[in-house]
Design an enzyme around this catalytic site. Structure first.
Site: not given
Ligand code: NAP
Length: 314
Positions: A136, A139-140
């Site tokens: 992701c 997300c990261d």
């Protein structure tokens, strides 16, 4: 265990398909509950930018997910955050069991649980998950500002996420196993025009290595020559498609060879009153707008099913 009262419809999954089904079900005055184990929005919520939701040229996945949720809540849709552990079909009614022990009997069930990221199944992938291995970018990606990352895959997801990562990282290597991308033409043009992205054609990642701080390099193999090489990187983002989340599908329901559920044009399975929509349903295009359309269709079909069932009982 709490036995809940009979519902007209239980929706399992709160992505675009499930939330749209919820909106249509509430508008059709069905007694409905939507059960989602994570945060509503599904994969859409962890997508950077959505540029193909008609009527809105450009919106973040997070914002679009919030819009869906707000819209569903404006119709007082009952949304429960809990895991569904079983869906048991019945002749009279179906039963949906939750991890907390609650049991929902329902005339109809819409299953909209999508898929999960496919793994490469290579050494280092599980070991360094969260230490440089990610599925992701939204997300990261933040952790890789001014760093070097490898993105694996050649589809819409890999190219979209590589473009997102190029806004943060110093360098992005897109590793693709063929010499042609699967992604749509607009994304292909954008990725080839992005100076921070280099495409490594005809290449696969065979191993992920790490040092004390996390991922440090990947081992590559050329698919034409079998030549092996190493590439230093701070992280690896894997977007090689996804596996259908078909674990809750009642036994005997027809699926294709890849595990996607076959339904009729309403989304109804071979079990009357049980529908499958969105990315879990076998179809040509996996898109937010398609999942949404299927949610609307299945909810309207469920309303008709419930009406006919109640009518025949009088
Ligand atoms: P996908 O379209 O199935 O693409 C997967 C990519 O990963 C392909 O390029 C494939 O290579 C590669 N791949 C698969 N297994 C591999 C392996 N073991 N090793 C190396 N490479 C591997 O998956 P996706 O990109 O996640 O997209 C899924 C669906 O969602 C698609 O229908 C897509 O159109 C849709 N989607 C749409 C949008 C959008 O409209 N903006 C955004 C995201 C996703 P090959 O090409 O050689 O098979």
């Amino acid at each position: 265990m709490t036995q809940k009262e009979m519902h007209d419809l239980v929706i399992v999954g709160g992505g675009p398909g499930g939330l749209t089904a919820g909106i249509y079900a509430q508008r059709a005055a069905l007694k409905t509950v939507l059960i989602e184990k994570g945060l509503p929005g599904g994969q859409m919520a962890s997508t950077d930018t959505v540029e193909n939701w008609p009527g809105i040229k450009n919106i973040t996945g997070q914002e679009l997910a919030e819009n869906f949720l707000t819209h569903a809540k404006s119709y007082d849709l009952d949304i429960i955050q809990e895991e569904v552990t079983a869906i048991e079909p019945g002749l009279d009614y179906h039963t949906v069991r939750l991890a907390n022990g609650d049991v929902y009997p329902a005339h109809t069930v819409i299953i909209a649980v999508g898929g999960s990221p496919k793994k490469l199944n290579i050494p280092g992938e599980d070991e360094y998950y969260g230490k440089g291995v990610s599925y992701c970018a939204v997300c990261d990606g933040f952790f890789f500002r001014n760093k070097t990352v490898v993105v694996v895959g050649g589809g819409d997801s890999a190219t979209e996420e590589a473009l997102y990562l190029a806004k943060l990282a110093k360098k992005v290597y897109l590793v693709h196993r063929r010499d042609e991308l699967r992604a749509g033409m607009i994304l292909q043009k954008r990725i080839k025009a992005e100076p921070k992205i280099d495409i490594l054609w005809n290449s696969i990642v065979t191993k992920i290595n790490a040092d004390d701080t996390g991922v440090s390099e990947v081992e590559l193999q050329n698919t034409l020559t079998n030549e092996e090489s190493r590439l230093a990187t701070d992280g690896i983002f894997i977007f090689v498609g996804f596996d259908p989340n078909n674990q809750l599908i009642p036994a005997g329901t027809p699926m294709d060879a890849d595990g996607f559920v076959m339904t009729d044009c309403k989304g109804e399975t071979t079990m009357p009153g049980i529908y499958v929509i969105g990315d879990l349903r076998q179809k040509y295009a996996k898109q937010i707008v398609v999942a949404s359309g299927e949610g609307a269709t299945a909810a309207l079909a469920a309303a008709h099913f419930v009406e006919a069932k109640k009518g025949s009982q009088h």
